[in-house]
Motif scaffolding. Structure first.
Motif, PDB file in Angstrom:
ATOM      1  N   MET A  53      11.122 -34.212  15.239  1.00 37.56           N
ATOM      2  CA  MET A  53      11.712 -35.204  16.280  1.00 37.56           C
ATOM      3  C   MET A  53      11.547 -34.811  17.616  1.00 37.56           C
ATOM      4  SD  MET A  53      12.570 -37.929  16.618  1.00 37.56           S
ATOM      5  CE  MET A  53      13.001 -39.276  17.838  1.00 37.56           C
ATOM      6  N   ARG A  54      10.902 -35.843  18.540  1.00 40.77           N
ATOM      7  CA  ARG A  54      10.574 -35.636  19.714  1.00 40.77           C
ATOM      8  C   ARG A  54      11.418 -36.575  20.503  1.00 40.77           C
ATOM      9  NH1 ARG A  54       5.213 -34.245  22.806  1.00 40.77           N
ATOM     10  NH2 ARG A  54       5.634 -32.558  21.546  1.00 40.77           N
ATOM     11  N   THR A  55      12.119 -36.196  21.525  1.00 48.02           N
ATOM     12  CA  THR A  55      12.674 -37.190  22.610  1.00 48.02           C
ATOM     13  C   THR A  55      12.541 -36.599  24.094  1.00 48.02           C
ATOM     14  OG1 THR A  55      14.821 -38.314  22.843  1.00 48.02           O
ATOM     15  CG2 THR A  55      14.985 -35.879  22.210  1.00 48.02           C
ATOM     16  N   TYR A  56      13.465 -37.193  24.801  1.00 45.66           N
ATOM     17  CA  TYR A  56      13.027 -36.649  26.425  1.00 45.66           C
ATOM     18  C   TYR A  56      14.357 -36.193  27.034  1.00 45.66           C
ATOM     19  CZ  TYR A  56       8.507 -38.917  25.175  1.00 45.66           C
ATOM     20  OH  TYR A  56       7.525 -39.273  24.628  1.00 45.66           O
ATOM     21  N   ASP A  57      14.338 -35.125  27.838  1.00 47.64           N
ATOM     22  CA  ASP A  57      15.301 -34.762  28.666  1.00 47.64           C
ATOM     23  C   ASP A  57      16.010 -35.643  29.714  1.00 47.64           C
ATOM     24  OD1 ASP A  57      13.656 -34.154  30.593  1.00 47.64           O
ATOM     25  OD2 ASP A  57      14.054 -32.078  30.708  1.00 47.64           O
ATOM     26  N   ARG A  58      16.626 -35.426  30.674  1.00 49.45           N
ATOM     27  CA  ARG A  58      17.050 -36.019  31.739  1.00 49.45           C
ATOM     28  C   ARG A  58      15.912 -36.490  32.747  1.00 49.45           C
ATOM     29  NH1 ARG A  58      22.029 -33.919  33.956  1.00 49.45           N
ATOM     30  NH2 ARG A  58      21.959 -35.822  35.565  1.00 49.45           N
ATOM     31  N   ASN A  59      15.012 -35.595  32.834  1.00 48.45           N
ATOM     32  CA  ASN A  59      13.852 -35.760  33.718  1.00 48.45           C
ATOM     33  C   ASN A  59      12.549 -36.417  32.986  1.00 48.45           C
ATOM     34  OD1 ASN A  59      15.239 -34.480  35.991  1.00 48.45           O
ATOM     35  ND2 ASN A  59      14.917 -32.544  35.021  1.00 48.45           N
ATOM     36  N   ARG A  60      12.884 -36.821  31.787  1.00 48.97           N
ATOM     37  CA  ARG A  60      11.669 -37.401  31.173  1.00 48.97           C
ATOM     38  C   ARG A  60      10.926 -36.637  30.450  1.00 48.97           C
ATOM     39  NH1 ARG A  60      13.095 -42.046  28.833  1.00 48.97           N
ATOM     40  NH2 ARG A  60      11.855 -43.634  29.494  1.00 48.97           N
ATOM     41  N   ASN A  61      11.241 -35.393  30.390  1.00 49.56           N
ATOM     42  CA  ASN A  61      10.247 -34.157  29.971  1.00 49.56           C
ATOM     43  C   ASN A  61      10.279 -34.378  28.384  1.00 49.56           C
ATOM     44  OD1 ASN A  61       9.270 -32.930  32.195  1.00 49.56           O
ATOM     45  ND2 ASN A  61      11.179 -32.218  32.548  1.00 49.56           N
ATOM     46  N   ALA A  62       9.158 -34.304  27.598  1.00 49.45           N
ATOM     47  CA  ALA A  62       9.473 -33.866  26.086  1.00 49.45           C
ATOM     48  C   ALA A  62      10.172 -32.994  25.763  1.00 49.45           C
ATOM     49  CB  ALA A  62       8.021 -34.128  25.369  1.00 49.45           C
ATOM     50  N   ILE A  63      11.244 -33.148  24.687  1.00 47.40           N
ATOM     51  CA  ILE A  63      11.835 -31.758  24.181  1.00 47.40           C
ATOM     52  C   ILE A  63      11.908 -32.011  22.502  1.00 47.40           C
ATOM     53  CG2 ILE A  63      13.170 -31.156  26.047  1.00 47.40           C
ATOM     54  CD1 ILE A  63      15.414 -32.608  24.918  1.00 47.40           C
ATOM     55  N   THR A  94      12.697 -29.553  18.491  1.00 51.18           N
ATOM     56  CA  THR A  94      13.097 -28.290  18.144  1.00 51.18           C
ATOM     57  C   THR A  94      12.329 -27.119  18.515  1.00 51.18           C
ATOM     58  OG1 THR A  94      13.839 -29.530  16.274  1.00 51.18           O
ATOM     59  CG2 THR A  94      13.895 -27.135  15.885  1.00 51.18           C
ATOM     60  N   GLY A  95      12.830 -26.018  19.330  1.00 52.93           N
ATOM     61  CA  GLY A  95      12.262 -24.945  19.507  1.00 52.93           C
ATOM     62  C   GLY A  95      12.171 -24.889  21.144  1.00 52.93           C
ATOM     63  N   SER A  96      12.394 -26.166  21.902  1.00 53.85           N
ATOM     64  CA  SER A  96      12.546 -26.346  23.418  1.00 53.85           C
ATOM     65  C   SER A  96      13.460 -25.364  23.896  1.00 53.85           C
ATOM     66  CB  SER A  96      12.412 -27.582  23.639  1.00 53.85           C
ATOM     67  OG  SER A  96      11.506 -28.345  23.487  1.00 53.85           O
ATOM     68  N   ARG A  97      13.135 -24.612  25.122  1.00 53.61           N
ATOM     69  CA  ARG A  97      14.139 -23.995  25.764  1.00 53.61           C
ATOM     70  C   ARG A  97      14.946 -24.886  26.787  1.00 53.61           C
ATOM     71  NH1 ARG A  97      16.585 -19.367  26.134  1.00 53.61           N
ATOM     72  NH2 ARG A  97      17.178 -18.508  28.112  1.00 53.61           N
ATOM     73  N   VAL A  98      16.294 -24.961  26.787  1.00 52.62           N
ATOM     74  CA  VAL A  98      16.780 -26.000  27.662  1.00 52.62           C
ATOM     75  C   VAL A  98      17.862 -25.332  28.442  1.00 52.62           C
ATOM     76  CG1 VAL A  98      16.063 -28.065  26.372  1.00 52.62           C
ATOM     77  CG2 VAL A  98      18.254 -26.850  25.834  1.00 52.62           C
ATOM     78  N   MET A  99      18.450 -26.124  29.420  1.00 51.45           N
ATOM     79  CA  MET A  99      19.681 -25.845  30.213  1.00 51.45           C
ATOM     80  C   MET A  99      20.634 -27.122  30.055  1.00 51.45           C
ATOM     81  SD  MET A  99      20.302 -24.552  34.150  1.00 51.45           S
ATOM     82  CE  MET A  99      19.676 -26.175  34.955  1.00 51.45           C
ATOM     83  N   ILE A 100      21.970 -26.912  29.782  1.00 54.70           N
ATOM     84  CA  ILE A 100      22.713 -27.905  29.572  1.00 54.70           C
ATOM     85  C   ILE A 100      23.287 -28.215  31.194  1.00 54.70           C
ATOM     86  CG2 ILE A 100      24.892 -28.667  28.832  1.00 54.70           C
ATOM     87  CD1 ILE A 100      24.453 -26.372  26.597  1.00 54.70           C
ATOM     88  N   SER A 101      23.189 -29.534  31.629  1.00 53.93           N
ATOM     89  CA  SER A 101      23.364 -29.934  32.973  1.00 53.93           C
ATOM     90  C   SER A 101      24.479 -29.477  33.431  1.00 53.93           C
ATOM     91  CB  SER A 101      22.710 -31.068  33.253  1.00 53.93           C
ATOM     92  OG  SER A 101      23.385 -32.153  32.629  1.00 53.93           O
ATOM     93  N   VAL A 108      21.724 -33.400  19.590  1.00 53.93           N
ATOM     94  CA  VAL A 108      20.919 -32.174  19.915  1.00 53.93           C
ATOM     95  C   VAL A 108      21.846 -30.984  19.616  1.00 53.93           C
ATOM     96  CG1 VAL A 108      19.495 -30.819  21.196  1.00 53.93           C
ATOM     97  CG2 VAL A 108      19.382 -33.358  21.166  1.00 53.93           C
ATOM     98  N   GLU A 109      21.438 -30.044  18.873  1.00 58.89           N
ATOM     99  CA  GLU A 109      22.151 -28.743  18.658  1.00 58.89           C
ATOM    100  C   GLU A 109      21.324 -27.726  19.526  1.00 58.89           C
ATOM    101  OE1 GLU A 109      22.785 -27.662  14.686  1.00 58.89           O
ATOM    102  OE2 GLU A 109      23.743 -29.650  14.117  1.00 58.89           O
ATOM    103  N   VAL A 110      22.151 -26.968  20.301  1.00 58.64           N
ATOM    104  CA  VAL A 110      21.555 -26.005  21.045  1.00 58.64           C
ATOM    105  C   VAL A 110      22.102 -24.608  20.626  1.00 58.64           C
ATOM    106  CG1 VAL A 110      21.328 -25.058  23.152  1.00 58.64           C
ATOM    107  CG2 VAL A 110      21.447 -27.471  22.925  1.00 58.64           C
ATOM    108  N   LEU A 139      20.541 -32.682  28.871  1.00 59.10           N
ATOM    109  CA  LEU A 139      19.551 -31.572  28.975  1.00 59.10           C
ATOM    110  C   LEU A 139      18.514 -31.557  29.838  1.00 59.10           C
ATOM    111  CD1 LEU A 139      19.279 -31.217  24.953  1.00 59.10           C
ATOM    112  CD2 LEU A 139      21.290 -30.033  26.608  1.00 59.10           C
ATOM    113  N   ILE A 140      18.104 -30.165  30.324  1.00 56.57           N
ATOM    114  CA  ILE A 140      16.914 -30.096  31.309  1.00 56.57           C
ATOM    115  C   ILE A 140      15.976 -29.066  30.749  1.00 56.57           C
ATOM    116  CG2 ILE A 140      16.260 -29.332  33.440  1.00 56.57           C
ATOM    117  CD1 ILE A 140      19.045 -30.038  34.521  1.00 56.57           C
ATOM    118  N   ARG A 141      14.885 -29.425  30.307  1.00 57.64           N
ATOM    119  CA  ARG A 141      13.818 -28.302  29.683  1.00 57.64           C
ATOM    120  C   ARG A 141      13.382 -27.424  30.748  1.00 57.64           C
ATOM    121  NH1 ARG A 141       7.883 -30.584  28.333  1.00 57.64           N
ATOM    122  NH2 ARG A 141       7.721 -30.122  30.483  1.00 57.64           N
TER     123      ARG A 141
END
Length: 67
Positions: free
Chosen positions: A1-11, A13-20, A47-49, A61-63
């Motif tokens: 599944m693909r969705t988008y972070d707070r900045n509209r970047n695609a995220i 499973t496997g994407s490294r993210v920061m919790i804002s 989303v599970e991190v 989230l921020i990618r």
């Protein structure tokens, strides 16, 4: 599944993210989107991190780079 972070970047499973809210970083281990529209997936806690006990909404989230 693909969705988008707070900045509209695609995220996905496997994407490294920061919790804002906390600045904690991790890798997405799962996105629970069964039966939800794309907009609901982005706004609800789906989303599970890795290393975090709770789930987060993609808009919280921020990618960090690509995977």
């Amino acid at each position: 599944m693909r969705t988008y972070d707070r900045n509209r970047n695609a995220i996905s499973t496997g994407s490294r993210v920061m919790i804002s809210g906390t600045g904690q970083t991790g890798v997405i281990t799962a996105i629970h989107a069964d039966g939800l529209s794309a907009e609901r997936v982005r706004r609800e806690k789906t989303v599970e991190v890795e290393g975090c006990e709770r789930q987060y909404a993609p808009v919280d989230l921020i990618r960090l780079g690509f995977h």
